[in-house]
Design a protein around this motif. Structure first.
Motif, mmCIF file in Angstrom:
data_model
loop_
_atom_site.group_PDB
_atom_site.id
_atom_site.type_symbol
_atom_site.label_atom_id
_atom_site.label_comp_id
_atom_site.label_asym_id
_atom_site.label_seq_id
_atom_site.Cartn_x
_atom_site.Cartn_y
_atom_site.Cartn_z
ATOM 1 N N LYS A 97 -40.268 0.321 27.887
ATOM 2 C CA LYS A 97 -39.956 0.588 29.291
ATOM 3 C C LYS A 97 -40.403 2.000 29.676
ATOM 4 N N THR A 274 -35.258 -12.218 37.130
ATOM 5 C CA THR A 274 -36.699 -12.338 36.929
ATOM 6 C C THR A 274 -37.042 -13.118 35.669
ATOM 7 N N LEU A 276 -37.189 -11.587 32.933
ATOM 8 C CA LEU A 276 -37.886 -10.548 32.175
ATOM 9 C C LEU A 276 -36.890 -9.540 31.626
ATOM 10 N N GLU A 278 -36.171 -5.400 30.638
ATOM 11 C CA GLU A 278 -36.437 -4.193 31.420
ATOM 12 C C GLU A 278 -37.868 -3.690 31.241
ATOM 13 N N GLU A 281 -40.213 -5.901 33.256
ATOM 14 C CA GLU A 281 -40.100 -5.582 34.676
ATOM 15 C C GLU A 281 -40.861 -4.301 35.010
ATOM 16 N N LEU A 316 -40.799 -9.933 43.341
ATOM 17 C CA LEU A 316 -40.357 -9.219 42.147
ATOM 18 C C LEU A 316 -39.080 -8.435 42.426
ATOM 19 N N TYR A 317 -39.090 -7.632 43.482
ATOM 20 C CA TYR A 317 -37.919 -6.809 43.774
ATOM 21 C C TYR A 317 -36.739 -7.644 44.260
ATOM 22 N N MET A 320 -35.239 -8.835 41.199
ATOM 23 C CA MET A 320 -34.606 -7.710 40.508
ATOM 24 C C MET A 320 -33.359 -7.218 41.247
#
Length: 365
Positions: A97, A274, A276, A278, A281, A316-317, A320
């Motif tokens: 990350k 998601t 996913l 972290e 992402e 995506l956001y 998230m």
């Protein structure tokens, strides 16, 4: 940050710094099992990973208790191994990350932890060490330490060559990092060779349209973009965008249909997700915002491509649970569609996205 106390090291015993392996002079007061050469490296480790795993290190670095039976002892060993496996993956994800966020210095201590736990669990010659070597190589590249990166990559290559059971996924990661090394050296011919191999092995492991394969396409597109081969770069950026669009759209469609209808046993709406971790992402954000920047530089020539990436970022956001960022990208997409006088259907699609986002009350991350 916890207080660190000077060490009174018993005669004949050598304690090493967690970050650089120099002789240690201080110990973390909270766990009392982690040592440092001084304040600088203690703070670096704390900011990177130690704050998150401080107490988890205690059972791993203290003597095992006395067990009344062999069965109890084996159970204790299994628990110890499970803790190590958890920390291997946790430290790896944290380091990843940081790398995707461009925080290369912060990634180093977390990656070192992942490497040490791997050595303890699998031994010095295991192929399980390769992912950690590659993290450290990528962090070194980000810090401009090319020689150090080459050393880590040499270790990774040598370990893979000695292994008779190395997965396609590991081969993919190795070639991707070798590609990044040669990009840093401006040797684009070698970089293209390794990134092509990355795509091949990732496709074997996950498929050609998997998000884990998209990274190879993305880095290859960057090479063509730097070489002014814009048609090739454009094709690959489009492919990467389509991969992420398909992945996120699948999650988005399911949630947009069920989120306002289904309730869990506590009467709360299911959370968006998601799918996913972290690090993934952070990778998605880095890749998509990089492509967006390039698309926006030529938005007057192909506004639809810019809007396409903006809509992917909205999804995506949204997934998230960051409605503020989702609305920001949605409004940018809508304004561009209006400026370019795109068809009504395109504008209504963006309006639908914005309407869905505006009905949510997500915490902003």
């Amino acid at each position: 940050m916890n207080v660190i106390y000077p060490l009174a090291v018993p005669k004949g015993r050598r304690l090493c710094c967690e970050v650089c392996e120099a002789p240690a002079e201080r110990v973390c007061a909270a766990c009392t099992v982690t040592y440092y050469c001084g304040v600088v490296h203690q703070k670096a480790d704390w900011d990177s990973i130690h704050e998150k795993i401080c107490q988890l290190l205690i059972p791993l670095r203290t003597s095992m208790p006395f067990y009344n039976s062999e069965e109890e002892r084996q159970h204790g060993l299994q628990q110890l191994q499970q803790r190590q496996k958890y920390l291997i993956e946790f430290c790896y994800t944290v380091a990843q990350k940081y790398l995707f966020e461009g925080k290369h210095e912060d990634a180093v201590p977390a990656a070192l932890h992942s490497l040490r736990f791997r050595v303890n669990l699998y031994g010095l010659s295991s192929v399980e060490l390769v992912p950690a070597y590659l993290l450290l190589a990528e962090a070194s590249l980000g810090l401009g330490r090319i020689n150090q990166a080459e050393e880590y990559l040499f270790q990774a290559q040598w370990t893979v060559l000695k292994s008779t059971d190395c997965s396609h996924a590991t081969h993919s990661l190795l070639h991707r990092n070798l590609g990044l090394l040669y990009i840093a050296k401006k040797n684009y011919k070698e970089a293209r060779y390794h990134l092509a191999n990355d795509i091949y092995f990732a496709s074997c492991a996950f498929g050609t349209k998997d998000i884990r394969t998209s990274g190879g396409y993305f880095h290859l597109a960057n090479i063509f973009y730097d070489l002014k081969k814009l048609d090739l770069a454009d094709t690959l950026y489009t492919k990467v965008s389509e991969i992420w669009d398909a992945y996120l759209n699948n999650h988005y469609q399911v949630l947009s249909q069920t989120h306002t209808q289904q309730m869990d046993l506590l009467g709360k709406l299911f959370e968006n997700d998601t799918g996913l971790d972290e690090a993934q992402e952070a990778e998605a954000i880095r890749i998509l915002t990089s492509i967006l920047k390039i698309r926006e530089s030529t938005a007057d020539k192909a506004p639809q491509k810019t809007i396409f990436v903006l809509k992917i970022l909205v999804m995506l956001y949204y997934l998230m649970m960051n409605s503020s960022k989702a609305q920001e990208y949605g409004m940018r997409a809508l304004n561009l569609a209006k400026e370019q006088q795109l068809d009504v259907h395109e504008q209504s699609t963006i309006q639908e996205l914005l309407s869905l986002v505006s009905t949510e009350d997500h915490p902003i991350t």
